[in-house]
Design a protein around this motif. Structure first.
Motif, mmCIF file in Angstrom:
data_model
loop_
_atom_site.group_PDB
_atom_site.id
_atom_site.type_symbol
_atom_site.label_atom_id
_atom_site.label_comp_id
_atom_site.label_asym_id
_atom_site.label_seq_id
_atom_site.Cartn_x
_atom_site.Cartn_y
_atom_site.Cartn_z
ATOM 1 N N GLU A 556 0.850 -1.190 0.000
ATOM 2 C CA GLU A 556 0.000 0.000 0.000
ATOM 3 C C GLU A 556 0.887 1.241 0.000
ATOM 4 O O GLU A 556 2.026 1.207 0.449
ATOM 5 C CB GLU A 556 -0.904 -0.009 1.236
ATOM 6 C CG GLU A 556 -2.007 1.039 1.215
ATOM 7 C CD GLU A 556 -2.969 0.889 2.384
ATOM 8 O OE1 GLU A 556 -3.707 1.846 2.660
ATOM 9 O OE2 GLU A 556 -2.960 -0.192 3.031
ATOM 10 N N GLU A 557 0.360 2.350 -0.503
ATOM 11 C CA GLU A 557 1.135 3.591 -0.590
ATOM 12 C C GLU A 557 0.374 4.727 0.079
ATOM 13 O O GLU A 557 -0.823 4.899 -0.146
ATOM 14 C CB GLU A 557 1.414 3.943 -2.056
ATOM 15 C CG GLU A 557 2.332 5.151 -2.232
ATOM 16 C CD GLU A 557 2.642 5.438 -3.685
ATOM 17 O OE1 GLU A 557 1.859 6.187 -4.309
ATOM 18 O OE2 GLU A 557 3.658 4.912 -4.188
ATOM 19 N N LYS A 558 1.069 5.482 0.924
ATOM 20 C CA LYS A 558 0.472 6.630 1.616
ATOM 21 C C LYS A 558 1.557 7.684 1.854
ATOM 22 O O LYS A 558 2.738 7.355 1.955
ATOM 23 C CB LYS A 558 -0.093 6.217 2.979
ATOM 24 C CG LYS A 558 -1.362 5.392 2.962
ATOM 25 C CD LYS A 558 -1.802 5.079 4.390
ATOM 26 C CE LYS A 558 -3.033 4.180 4.401
ATOM 27 N NZ LYS A 558 -3.431 3.835 5.801
ATOM 28 N N PRO A 559 1.132 8.958 2.010
ATOM 29 C CA PRO A 559 2.092 9.966 2.474
ATOM 30 C C PRO A 559 2.529 9.648 3.907
ATOM 31 O O PRO A 559 1.776 9.047 4.677
ATOM 32 C CB PRO A 559 1.299 11.277 2.411
ATOM 33 C CG PRO A 559 0.142 10.993 1.507
ATOM 34 C CD PRO A 559 -0.174 9.540 1.669
ATOM 35 N N VAL A 560 3.716 10.059 4.284
ATOM 36 C CA VAL A 560 4.263 9.763 5.603
ATOM 37 C C VAL A 560 3.326 10.225 6.713
ATOM 38 O O VAL A 560 3.060 9.490 7.668
ATOM 39 C CB VAL A 560 5.650 10.419 5.767
ATOM 40 C CG1 VAL A 560 6.114 10.379 7.219
ATOM 41 C CG2 VAL A 560 6.673 9.725 4.881
ATOM 42 N N ALA A 561 2.815 11.460 6.615
ATOM 43 C CA ALA A 561 1.940 11.994 7.665
ATOM 44 C C ALA A 561 0.684 11.150 7.815
ATOM 45 O O ALA A 561 0.244 10.844 8.937
ATOM 46 C CB ALA A 561 1.574 13.447 7.364
ATOM 47 N N ARG A 562 0.076 10.772 6.703
ATOM 48 C CA ARG A 562 -1.138 9.945 6.747
ATOM 49 C C ARG A 562 -0.825 8.573 7.327
ATOM 50 O O ARG A 562 -1.614 8.018 8.102
ATOM 51 C CB ARG A 562 -1.720 9.813 5.341
ATOM 52 C CG ARG A 562 -2.847 8.800 5.205
ATOM 53 C CD ARG A 562 -4.078 9.200 6.005
ATOM 54 N NE ARG A 562 -4.696 10.404 5.473
ATOM 55 C CZ ARG A 562 -5.732 11.009 6.054
ATOM 56 N NH1 ARG A 562 -6.222 10.519 7.190
ATOM 57 N NH2 ARG A 562 -6.248 12.096 5.526
ATOM 58 N N TYR A 563 0.315 8.001 6.964
ATOM 59 C CA TYR A 563 0.710 6.686 7.479
ATOM 60 C C TYR A 563 0.837 6.721 8.997
ATOM 61 O O TYR A 563 0.331 5.837 9.698
ATOM 62 C CB TYR A 563 2.026 6.253 6.840
ATOM 63 C CG TYR A 563 2.632 5.009 7.457
ATOM 64 C CD1 TYR A 563 2.168 3.744 7.121
ATOM 65 C CD2 TYR A 563 3.649 5.105 8.401
ATOM 66 C CE1 TYR A 563 2.703 2.605 7.704
ATOM 67 C CE2 TYR A 563 4.191 3.977 8.982
ATOM 68 C CZ TYR A 563 3.714 2.728 8.630
ATOM 69 O OH TYR A 563 4.244 1.609 9.214
ATOM 70 N N VAL A 564 1.517 7.737 9.525
ATOM 71 C CA VAL A 564 1.708 7.847 10.970
ATOM 72 C C VAL A 564 0.364 7.977 11.676
ATOM 73 O O VAL A 564 0.096 7.302 12.675
ATOM 74 C CB VAL A 564 2.614 9.045 11.307
ATOM 75 C CG1 VAL A 564 2.638 9.309 12.811
ATOM 76 C CG2 VAL A 564 4.030 8.803 10.796
ATOM 77 N N ALA A 565 -0.506 8.848 11.151
ATOM 78 C CA ALA A 565 -1.815 9.055 11.776
ATOM 79 C C ALA A 565 -2.647 7.775 11.757
ATOM 80 O O ALA A 565 -3.302 7.429 12.751
ATOM 81 C CB ALA A 565 -2.560 10.180 11.061
ATOM 82 N N ASP A 566 -2.618 7.062 10.635
ATOM 83 C CA ASP A 566 -3.406 5.831 10.528
ATOM 84 C C ASP A 566 -2.858 4.733 11.436
ATOM 85 O O ASP A 566 -3.623 3.967 12.028
ATOM 86 C CB ASP A 566 -3.429 5.342 9.076
ATOM 87 C CG ASP A 566 -4.288 6.235 8.186
ATOM 88 O OD1 ASP A 566 -4.992 7.100 8.735
ATOM 89 O OD2 ASP A 566 -4.254 6.050 6.956
ATOM 90 N N GLU A 567 -1.539 4.636 11.547
ATOM 91 C CA GLU A 567 -0.940 3.632 12.424
ATOM 92 C C GLU A 567 -1.321 3.876 13.885
ATOM 93 O O GLU A 567 -1.577 2.937 14.637
ATOM 94 C CB GLU A 567 0.587 3.643 12.273
ATOM 95 C CG GLU A 567 1.089 2.943 11.030
ATOM 96 C CD GLU A 567 0.784 1.445 11.056
ATOM 97 O OE1 GLU A 567 1.210 0.761 11.996
ATOM 98 O OE2 GLU A 567 0.109 0.968 10.125
ATOM 99 N N LEU A 568 -1.377 5.126 14.280
ATOM 100 C CA LEU A 568 -1.801 5.443 15.641
ATOM 101 C C LEU A 568 -3.283 5.118 15.831
ATOM 102 O O LEU A 568 -3.696 4.572 16.860
ATOM 103 C CB LEU A 568 -1.545 6.920 15.946
ATOM 104 C CG LEU A 568 -0.080 7.357 16.045
ATOM 105 C CD1 LEU A 568 0.009 8.871 16.174
ATOM 106 C CD2 LEU A 568 0.610 6.696 17.227
ATOM 107 N N ALA A 569 -4.086 5.452 14.820
ATOM 108 C CA ALA A 569 -5.535 5.249 14.927
ATOM 109 C C ALA A 569 -5.893 3.767 14.986
ATOM 110 O O ALA A 569 -6.853 3.386 15.672
ATOM 111 C CB ALA A 569 -6.241 5.914 13.742
#
Length: 704
Positions: A556-569
C-alpha cells in the motif's frame, strides 16, 4: 487579510540570509551561515542560518524561525505586518482584500494545473521506462547522450508516444479535465472537441520550480528519417503556473548545492545541466536561451551572489555571455565568464571530464565579467577612435549599475589601466551615468505604480457598474489563515493555535509552556524521544509517499503523515505531546492540498509553538539518534518510519504490561477474582502483542 498566493510569493522571495544580514553580520560555516545571536548577549557565534531550508536558529537561547518570524521579533510586528514589511523590501504588491469568487476559482485552477502537470511528468517518464516502443525511441535517445538511469530518474526525463492522442486519453481517463490539459499546453483541442497531444513523438524535459512543482515541459523532436539529426524544441506556453522569464531549468535539483558551494554555474540548455550533474557538478542552472531578467536573478540571489557564466567559445557563445549581465551586476552579483574551448559546450565538456577536472579548468580560465568585456571590446575596437569611444560607453554602462561604490571604484581603476585612460575622467562620466540611471529607475517605478493604480481603478469601476445580484457574497470571501485552523477543528480552546494579535510577536520561538504543551528538551521519557524522531520525519518528509505492507499483507502507498496518523488510529493511540498532536492533525488536514510541503508549511506557520518546534526538527543540529540517521536514499524512508512506529508501539505495550504487573501485585485486585481474571486476560493479550512486535523491533538503544 492577505491572500495565500501573495503570502507564498513573499515567503518565496524572502532570502533568509539577506533578511538576517540586515541585522546580523554572518559568515559562512559549511552550507550554513553563523553569527552572534541578536536575541541574547551572545559572546561566541551561536546563531545559524540555513539558506537551503530558509530558517534561522540560535542554539544557545533556542529562538528561531523563518524570515517572517525573524522580522516579527526584530521589528516587534504582528504576523501580517511582518509579511507586509518583507513585501515592501522585495517589491511585492500586497492587496489587503477578501478573495472574490473569481479569485477563489483562479486559485483552484492553479492547483488543478499543477496537478495535471505532475501527473503528465510521471506519465511521460513511466511510459518511456515501461513501454517497449517508447524505450526503443525515447530511452534510446537519452542513452545515446550517455545519460545514466539515475540521472534520467533525477530529472524525470520522459517520452511522449508518437500517437495523436495517447496522453490526452490517458489523462481524461485518470480524471483530469480537458480544460486544464489545454491551459497547460499539454493538449491541443480541435474545433470538434477532440484533444491532440502537443508533445507526441518527443522526448520530454520537465521544468520544476524552486519548490519542486512541475510547471512546464520542454519537448525535443526526434525525426527518424534523419536519425535524430533534426532537432527542434517546443516549450509549454505561458500560463497561470508558468512564466518562462521567471523560471530556471534545474533550480530545484541545484539549489542545495548552490547554497553549499556559494556559487552557481549558468548554462544555456537542458542537456548542459544534465551532463554537468552526471559529471558531478550539481550547482548549475539553465536560462534556456533567454536573456536573464530580475526575477531569475533574485531567485538565484537567494542562494548565492556568485555566478559563473559557461558558454561556447564561438561568436554565439560570446553574444550569450553579454546578455543580461548588467542586471546581474545591478543585483549585486559577482559575475565571472568562461568561454569553453572551440567545439565544446558545457554538455560535451562535462562528458569528457570528471567534477574535479571541470572545477579546476573553470577556476584557472574564468574571467571577471567587467575585465572580460573590456578585453573583448578593445579587440573589436582596435585603433578606431569612434569605436574606442563606444567601448568606453559600453564599459561604463556595466559599471554604473553596480550598487557597491567600492567595487565600482575598483573596476574604474582596473579599466583605466587596461585602456590607458584617465581614471578621473572615467569616474566623472560614471558618476554622471549612474545618476541618470538612478533617475530613470525612479521614473520607471513611478510609471509602474501609476499603471497599477489605473488597473485597480478600472477593476473598481467594473465592480461599481456590476448589478448587485452579481456581486460576490462577502460572507463567502473569508480567507483562511495559513495556520491550518481547519485541520484543528474540534480541538479544545486550550489546544487551539494562538491568535496573531498585538502580543504575538513576543511569542517568537519561545519555549512551549502551559498545560496544553510540554517542553520536550531535556525530557528523558522514551515516548517523547520517539515521538520527536517520528515528527522529525513528518515535518521533513510528511507529504512524500511511502510504500509499506498493510495488515492484510498487501502493498500500500500513503504519504508519511497519513501513514503515521493511521498507524496510531489502528491501535487507538495518540501522541503524548499535545503540540505533536496538533502538528500531526494539521499535516493530515492539508496533505491532500496541491503543492503542500510539510517543512515549508510548519516553518512558516503563524502559530509560534509550531514554527519553533519545526525549526528545531528541520535544523541539522537536531538529528535522529546514532545509527538511525535518515538515509539519503528516498526508498528507505518507508522502512525507517515503519520501524519507528513499531518501536513506539512496543514501548507503549511494555509500559502497559508493567502497569498490569503492578495491578496483579495489588492485594485489592488479588482479592477480587473477577478483577484478577480481567487483568490476567489483558496481560496475556498484551504479552502476545509484545512478542509479535519484538520480532520486528529487536533490541536497539535510542540515544539523545
Amino acid at each position: 487579510m492577505i491572500d495565500q498566493a501573495t503570502i507564498d510569493r513573499i515567503v518565496d522571495a524572502a532570502n533568509i540570509v539577506d533578511v538576517v544580514s540586515d541585522y546580523v553580520t554572518l559568515r559562512r560555516s559549511g552550507a550554513s551561515f553563523k553569527g552572534l545571536c541578536p536575541f541574547h548577549d551572545d559572546k561566541t557565534p551561536s546563531f545559524y542560518v540555513n539558506p537551503a531550508r530558509g530558517i534561522c536558529k540560535c542554539f544557545s537561547c533556542g529562538k528561531g524561525g523563518n524570515a517572517v518570524h525573524f522580522i516579527m521579533e526584530m521589528e516587534q510586528l504582528r504576523y501580517y505586518e511582518a509579511l507586509k514589511f518583507l513585501a515592501k523590501k522585495y517589491g511585492i504588491e500586497v492587496k489587503e482584500k477578501e478573495l472574490t469568487n473569481e479569485e477563489r476559482l483562479s486559485q483552484s485552477n492553479r492547483e488543478s494545473m499543477f496537478a495535471v502537470n505532475e501527473w503528465a511528468s510521471h506519465y511521460f517518464h513511466d511510459t518511456m521506462m515501461d513501454d517497449a516502443d517508447a524505450r526503443a525511441v525515447g530511452l534510446a535517445y537519452f542513452r545515446s547522450r550517455q545519460f545514466r538511469d539515475d540521472i534520467i530518474e533525477k530529472f524525470r526525463l520522459g517520452y511522449s508516444p508518437d500517437s495523436w492522442d495517447a496522453m490526452s486519453k490517458a489523462a481524461v481517463k485518470a480524471g483530469y479535465k480537458p480544460e486544464f490539459l489545454t491551459r497547460t499546453g499539454l493538449s491541443i483541442q480541435r474545433d470538434n472537441g477532440d484533444l491532440l497531444d502537443k508533445y507526441r513523438g518527443r522526448v520530454i524535459f520537465p521544468w520544476f520550480n524552486v519548490s519542486g512543482k512541475v510547471v512546464a515541459f520542454g519537448g525535443r523532436k526526434l525525426d527518424s528519417r534523419t536519425k535524430g539529426v533534426e532537432q527542434k524544441y517546443i516549450n509549454s506556453p505561458e500560463s497561470d503556473v508558468f512564466h518562462k522569464s521567471n523560471e530556471l531549468y534545474g533550480i530545484f535539483q541545484a539549489k542545495k548545492q548552490i547554497a553549499k558551494d556559494d556559487l552557481v554555474y549558468m548554462v544555456e540548455g537542458y542537456t548542459d545541466v544534465i551532463s554537468m550533474h552526471q559529471c558531478g557538478i550539481e550547482n548549475v542552472v539553465a536560462n534556456s536561451g533567454t536573456a536573464l531578467n530580475e526575477a531569475q536573478i533574485r531567485l538565484l540571489h537567494r542562494f548565492t551572489q556568485n555566478i559563473t557564466l559557461l558558454y561556447d567559445g564561438d561568436e554565439a557563445g560570446i553574444h550569450a555571455a553579454l546578455r543580461g549581465t548588467d542586471m546581474l551586476l545591478a543585483e549585486g552579483m559577482n559575475v565571472k565568464v568562461l568561454l569553453l574551448p572551440d567545439g565544446d559546450d558545457p554538455d560535451s565538456f562535462a562528458q569528457k571530464h570528471n567534477a574535479q577536472e571541470f572545477r579546476t579548468y573553470v577556476e584557472q580560465h574564468q574571467t571577471d565579467f567587467i575585465l572580460f568585456k573590456v578585453n573583448l571590446l578593445m579587440e573589436q575596437a582596435g585603433r578606431d577612435p569612434l569605436k574606442r569611444s563606444q567601448l568606453v560607453t559600453g564599459i561604463l554602462d556595466s559599471i554604473k549599475v553596480i550598487p557597491d561604490e567600492i567595487l565600482r571604484t575598483s573596476y574604474l581603476h582596473e579599466c583605466a589601466e587596461i585602456m590607458h585612460m584617465d581614471e578621473q575622467m572615467l569616474t566623472r562620466n560614471c558618476v554622471k551615468m549612474r545618476r541618470e540611471y538612478i533617475d530613470a529607475k525612479k521614473v520607471e517605478r513611478e510609471r509602474e505604480r501609476q499603471r497599477q493604480l489605473h488597473e485597480q481603478e478600472r477593476k473598481a469601476q467594473q465592480e461599481r457598474e456590476m448589478p448587485a445580484e452579481l456581486l460576490p457574497d462577502a460572507a463567502s470571501q473569508q480567507v483562511t489563515p495559513p495556520s491550518g485552523d481547519d485541520a484543528l477543528e474540534g480541538l479544545s480552546a486550550t489546544d487551539a493555535p494562538p491568535d496573531t494579535d498585538e502580543n504575538a510577536s513576543s511569542s517568537f520561538a519561545q519555549p512551549v509552556t502551559g498545560p496544553s504543551s510540554v517542553d520536550i528538551h531535556g525530557v528523558t521519557s522514551p515516548y517523547l524521544r520517539l515521538e520527536r524522531m517520528i515528527m522529525t520525519l513528518v515535518v521533513r518528509y510528511g507529504e512524500r509517499a511511502i510504500t509499506f505492507t498493510n495488515q492484510e499483507g498487501q502493498s500500500e502507498e500513503k504519504p508519511v503523515a497519513r501513514y503515521v496518523a493511521d498507524e496510531l488510529a489502528i491501535d487507538q493511540l495518540t501522541f503524548h505531546h499535545p503540540l505533536y498532536v496538533r502538528m500531526l492533525q494539521e499535516a493530515v488536514g492539508h496533505i491532500a492540498d496541491e503543492g503542500f510541503v510539510c517543512s515549508r508549511h510548519f516553518a512558516a506557520s503563524p502559530d509560534f509553538d509550531i514554527s519553533r518546534e519545526a525549526t528545531d526538527l528541520l535544523s541539522d543540529r537536531y538529528q535522529l539518534s546514532r545509527g538511525q540517521q535518515m538515509p539519503s536514499e528516498e526508498e528507505l524512508l518507508g522502512e525507517y518510519i515503519s520501524r519507528l512506529m513499531l518501536d513506539y508501539k512496543f514501548l507503549i505495550v511494555n509500559d502497559e504490561l508493567k502497569s498490569l504487573k503492578k495491578q496483579l501485585a495489588d492485594p485489592a485486585v488479588m482479592g477480587d477474582v473477577g478483577k484478577q481474571t480481567e487483568v490476567m486476560q489483558q496481560f496475556v493479550r498484551l504479552s502476545g502483542v509484545a512478542r509479535a512486535l519484538a520480532k520486528y523491533v529487536g533490541e536497539r538503544i535510542y540515544q539523545k
